[in-house]
Design an enzyme around this catalytic site. Sequence first.
Site, short mmCIF file in Angstrom:
data_model
loop_
_atom_site.label_atom_id
_atom_site.label_comp_id
_atom_site.label_asym_id
_atom_site.label_seq_id
_atom_site.Cartn_x
_atom_site.Cartn_y
_atom_site.Cartn_z
N SER A 678 -6.87 24.04 -9.37
CA SER A 678 -7.91 24.45 -10.31
C SER A 678 -7.70 25.87 -10.86
O SER A 678 -8.45 26.29 -11.74
CB SER A 678 -9.28 24.38 -9.63
OG SER A 678 -9.37 25.26 -8.53
N LYS A 721 -18.81 26.65 -7.66
CA LYS A 721 -18.07 27.64 -8.44
C LYS A 721 -18.96 28.33 -9.46
O LYS A 721 -18.89 29.56 -9.64
CB LYS A 721 -16.89 26.98 -9.14
CG LYS A 721 -15.79 26.50 -8.19
CD LYS A 721 -14.67 25.81 -8.96
CE LYS A 721 -13.56 25.34 -8.03
NZ LYS A 721 -12.47 24.66 -8.75
#
Length: 800
Positions: A678, A721
């Site tokens: 990611s 996140k």
Amino acid sequence: MTEHLTNMPLLPLRGLVLYPDMVLHFDLGRESSIRAAEYAMGHNEPLFLIAQREVKDENPTQDELYEIGTVAHVRQILRLPGNDVRIMVEGYQRARLHAITGTEPYKSADVELIDPTPAPIGSARSEALYRRVQETFESYAGLAPRLAPEVVMNVLGADDLGYLCDYIAQSINIRYQVKQQILEILDPMRRTMEMISLLAEEIDVLQIGQRISQKVKTQMDKNQRDYFLREQIRAIEEELGEYDEEEDDDRFRERILELKLDKKSEEHLLKEVKRLSRMQPTSPESNVIHTYLDTVLSLPWNTRDEERADLPAAQKILDRDHYGMEKVKERILEFLAVRKLNPELKGQIICLIGPPGVGKTSVGVSIAEALGRKYARLSLGGVRDEADIRGHRKTYIGAMPGRIMTALSHAGSANALLLLDEVDKLGSDYRGDPSAALLEVLDPEQNRAFRDHYIEVPFDLSDVLFIVTANTADTIPRPLLDRMEVIEMPGYTDEEKLHIAKDHLFPRQLSRHGLRKTQLRIQDSAYSAISALYTRESGVRQLEREVAKICRRAAKQYVDEPERKRITVTAKNLPDYLGAPVFQPDYVSKADEVGVVNGLAWTQVGGEMLQVEVNVVDGQGKLELTGNLGDVMKESAHAALSYIRSRAAILGIDPDFYKKNDIHIHFPESAIPKDGPSAGITMATALVSALTGREVRHDVAMTGEISLRGRVLPIGGLREKTMAAYRAGMKTVVIPEANRKDLEDCVPAVREGLHFVPASHMDQVLDVALLPALTPVCEPVVDPLAEPKPRASRRASLRN
């Protein structure tokens, strides 16, 4: 009136109190006490006896002694075998300790003799007290064991109130602390009133003790009587040939027939009863079969609780006990709704997977209460023997049913809720694999006729609601996982922890520490600081421990400062209660920089900011990757570099940059392992910034995987996140277009406080993150959460 100070030897008493005009004999163990007694007797001098506050003190100081004692004469000292010394003393006057003047070879002290206060003679009040204390003592003597008759005669013959109270206190069995209180009361009238009250309390205690003893004796006598009568009846019946062993067998037969089991199960159990009837009662096998039948018949074969199908009530219970967990609550309410429409629905097996401390186990209790079912919990952590699940065959000594059947027996219901806790920590060895045994238990098509090795007859588990918990699905065997409906329980966000701490943890700790809401207040900023600086966890266990620590400190402050009205804990004074912060907040640059980009990472304890730093220096085309990176992350770095090489001309980069320059990509905090794809677009953005000299906006964070063609691929952990970006003060977050649907799972405050830019290509990411903006090579990025605006105005907002 009091006399002047007199210096005399001092003897501390442990657990004893001496009164004036009383004789007391006791053993001496301390050398200094023996020397003091021998000196007083050898020089015909008085000895001051005073009780020490704590019996365990070997060498008490003045503060560890009481203030009032008794001056006495030593009448006798005996040397006993074994170097023991016994002394007899006679007290004659109360005295007050002023100072200890010596400790060697014995303790000596200055004492002030206290003249006795005479009681009023002939007054109605003194006569009433005199009669009352005698009557009360007579009642006490009738209940007290081992009280000599001469003590009662001496009490009835006493004519001085002060002496009477001292004599009673010396004679009865009470704690020495209470005796000391009587000694310190100098006024005879007050002393008598205190003695009357003390005797009344002792009478109540003795009466309660007698009632308890009588109950115990009655029960013991009844049990012994019943036992002897049964044995006598049995012996008489055996002598007459009338003893019938079939009475117990008939009872088993009746109970088996009442269960209305299937034909095979009924025949099997009746066969065991028939075997039992043919055995001698003293046979070991008879005891085994008898225990087996009792165990089988104690199972809830036909006992079922009425299930509650009230959805609003269930919703209220779930919301009361747990904050958040919307997916779990929604699934339980769906189950209730289906059960209401179709009560015959079978095979509901739910697996809750999440990190420690998020409430997986406690949610099982709430589900059972919401459904109105009985509850039982099985801890499977560390279980390695298949017999723990299926049971042992009854041919073995000490055989017993497995945990499933035992839990149902304890729950007392065939449709109970069974919580199988920590199923991911099952083990296996030469004794078998417990997870394989669970395949039958958790299979709706098989558990209708579950066979425990000990029970031997099939039991229907299809009505049982199984709730399984685990920390990870990786260690659960795939066939077992396939039988369960998995519900992920992610870690709590900071906002959820704030609400849980305020609404659940703080009130519970206030009650445990004896505090009221008006005495202690913790501000929201303090809760947020605790989560960020003192705990790094997915759940709230450490958070509750920190709240408990604050409550302990507050309780101590109230004890030290009784006049204090209220304590308020803020983020500023939090270190006064919890000490220096354990963790530091994520570092985020406050200025636009070249080659530095804010990435986002997911961890088991939530989301974190993850900065990427890139340096480009003259060299020979070497790519250096540092920061304790895993293989997947290294591959993402190479993919990002290949993408930039393919787009070098469009991006305004020298096509031969990879030959002339060394590139160093670094992730700070190298002690922490990092892996995953990611960070691909984050590394690509940092590389473009370093190669073009363009600054990266410091208020932009991003996450997404990059392909060789520059496509932005989806990632996981978006909820955590985005929470990290919101906590760090970011304004814009770039996410993959494929994750647009996941924005609904984000915290509402995060969705409102951040500007999300879903991107499908790397060019869109660069267009948002770099200053000044690059010439776009794709369609302009449209904010999906904002109204459409002219392109020029949007560019300006990004620059500012």
